[in-house]
Write a protein that holds these residues in place. Structure first.
Motif, PDB file in Angstrom:
ATOM      1  N   PHE A  84      -8.710 -15.485  16.550  1.00 33.56           N
ATOM      2  CA  PHE A  84      -7.466 -14.862  16.106  1.00 33.56           C
ATOM      3  C   PHE A  84      -7.772 -13.583  15.333  1.00 33.56           C
ATOM      4  O   PHE A  84      -8.829 -13.457  14.718  1.00 33.56           O
ATOM      5  N   THR A  85      -6.822 -12.645  15.369  1.00 33.06           N
ATOM      6  CA  THR A  85      -6.989 -11.373  14.666  1.00 33.06           C
ATOM      7  C   THR A  85      -5.726 -11.056  13.883  1.00 33.06           C
ATOM      8  O   THR A  85      -4.613 -11.309  14.347  1.00 33.06           O
ATOM      9  N   GLU A  86      -5.904 -10.521  12.666  1.00 34.05           N
ATOM     10  CA  GLU A  86      -4.779 -10.108  11.838  1.00 34.05           C
ATOM     11  C   GLU A  86      -4.714  -8.582  11.815  1.00 34.05           C
ATOM     12  O   GLU A  86      -5.733  -7.918  11.637  1.00 34.05           O
ATOM     13  N   TYR A  87      -3.507  -8.057  11.989  1.00 30.73           N
ATOM     14  CA  TYR A  87      -3.282  -6.615  11.975  1.00 30.73           C
ATOM     15  C   TYR A  87      -2.251  -6.271  10.891  1.00 30.73           C
ATOM     16  O   TYR A  87      -1.162  -6.855  10.857  1.00 30.73           O
ATOM     17  N   GLY A  88      -2.633  -5.358  10.014  1.00 26.09           N
ATOM     18  CA  GLY A  88      -1.671  -4.821   9.065  1.00 26.09           C
ATOM     19  C   GLY A  88      -0.862  -3.748   9.764  1.00 26.09           C
ATOM     20  O   GLY A  88      -1.420  -2.741  10.208  1.00 26.09           O
ATOM     21  N   ILE A  89       0.441  -3.984   9.913  1.00 28.46           N
ATOM     22  CA  ILE A  89       1.312  -3.046  10.635  1.00 28.46           C
ATOM     23  C   ILE A  89       2.259  -2.371   9.653  1.00 28.46           C
ATOM     24  O   ILE A  89       3.006  -3.034   8.931  1.00 28.46           O
ATOM     25  N   GLN A  90       2.212  -1.061   9.629  1.00 35.20           N
ATOM     26  CA  GLN A  90       3.132  -0.295   8.782  1.00 35.20           C
ATOM     27  C   GLN A  90       4.303   0.177   9.639  1.00 35.20           C
ATOM     28  O   GLN A  90       4.101   0.797  10.693  1.00 35.20           O
ATOM     29  N   PHE A  91       5.539  -0.144   9.216  1.00 37.04           N
ATOM     30  CA  PHE A  91       6.713   0.305   9.955  1.00 37.04           C
ATOM     31  C   PHE A  91       6.775   1.821   9.946  1.00 37.04           C
ATOM     32  O   PHE A  91       6.427   2.475   8.959  1.00 37.04           O
ATOM     33  N   MET A  92       7.252   2.378  11.046  1.00 29.00           N
ATOM     34  CA  MET A  92       7.409   3.822  11.132  1.00 29.00           C
ATOM     35  C   MET A  92       8.829   4.197  10.702  1.00 29.00           C
ATOM     36  O   MET A  92       9.087   4.417   9.534  1.00 29.00           O
ATOM     37  N   GLU A  93       9.771   4.200  11.621  1.00 32.29           N
ATOM     38  CA  GLU A  93      11.149   4.492  11.248  1.00 32.29           C
ATOM     39  C   GLU A  93      11.986   3.240  11.472  1.00 32.29           C
ATOM     40  O   GLU A  93      11.891   2.593  12.513  1.00 32.29           O
TER      41      GLU A  93
END
Length: 282
Positions: free
Chosen positions: A85-94
């Motif tokens: 498994f992999t964790e990704y930090g996702i930053q919202f754009m708009e």
């Protein structure tokens, strides 16, 4: 790693459908994951496997309670964890106003709930002060899958349903493995700790261990059938398998409730057992 975030992140367990686009807007891959936490500014996304290393932008559909939001984001960081498994930090754009309102409503409701860890793996620095609260919280996390599965099956938009169910069951297996490991290597040992442990207590612990084996075997069978149906694009047998999963989840729910009731009665107010349980977590 020290991080400075604009928003506080709250634990969450929500399914995420994602699509990866190339720089010229062509869809190149898609899949299903889940959130581990969420804030107004982004999510921590967990998926099975890895995204392409060059991927930066991702389009997501996130189920939050009864709402579904669509949002684009960029990959801020990647963390490879155990068991593929992999964790990704996702930053919202708009994000539009409606989306922000839904997220804020979810976060505000979370402020009045006891925080739950989305993963059940017990770390060495864990300490349990109330066994009853701990075991109930862990079982609540497992039981959330029943509600998620029901919503998934009842959703009007059931495109890629088998793939979504397979992903959900894969995450359930990951959590059950961690939860059962915690119980068998700490909780059950604590329940049998001390003098004058009667035969009935040994029998009930053996029953719970046997339940673990049966549930994991059934879940592996379900995952096998899901992969066969998905890979061969078979429609026949799909309805039967969906019903079979409901039955399996019903058995899991019954097992969790029995464990919560009986293990609490064996451990919760016995301070020697509690001390021994915490010693196993040091």
């Amino acid at each position: 790693m020290n991080e400075i975030r604009e928003y506080i992140r709250y634990d969450s367990l929500n399914l995420v459908s994602y699509i990866i686009y190339s720089e010229d807007g062509v869809s190149i891959s898609q899949g299903i994951g889940r959130t581990l936490n969420m804030s107004q500014g982004g999510i921590l996304l967990e998926i099975e496997g890895l995204l392409d290393e060059d991927i930066k932008n991702i389009s997501m559909t996130i189920a939050i309670d009864e709402n579904v939001i669509n949002v684009d984001g960029r990959v801020a960081f990647t963390l490879i964890t155990t068991a593929g498994f992999t964790e990704y930090g996702i930053q919202f754009m708009e994000t539009d106003i409606k989306t922000i309102e839904i997220i804020e409503c979810f976060i505000n409701s979370s402020l009045y709930e006891t925080p739950k860890k989305p993963r059940l793996l017990r770390k060495k620095d864990s300490r349990i002060d109330s066994f009853n609260l701990t075991i109930v919280k862990e079982h609540e996390i497992i039981l959330e899958y029943i509600d998620s599965y029901r919503k998934l099956v009842e959703n009007i938009d059931n495109s890629n349903l088998i793939m979504k169910i397979e992903n959900l069951m894969t995450f359930l297996k990951k959590d059950l493995v961690s939860h059962f490991f915690f119980e068998e290597n700490a909780v059950f040992k604590a329940a049998l700790y001390g003098y004058h442990i009667d035969e009935a207590t040994h029998d009930i612990i053996n029953k719970f261990k046997n339940d673990h084996t049966i549930l994991m075997t059934k879940l592996d069978e379900i995952l096998s059938f899901l992969r066969i149906i998905k890979n061969e694009d078979k429609k026949e047998g799909e309805d039967s398998l969906i019903r079979k999963i409901f039955v399996f989840l019903g058995h899991t729910k019954k097992h969790c409730r029995e464990e919560s009731e009986i293990l609490t009665s064996l451990i919760n107010y016995d301070w020697e057992k509690m001390r021994y349980l915490n010693s196993l977590l040091e």
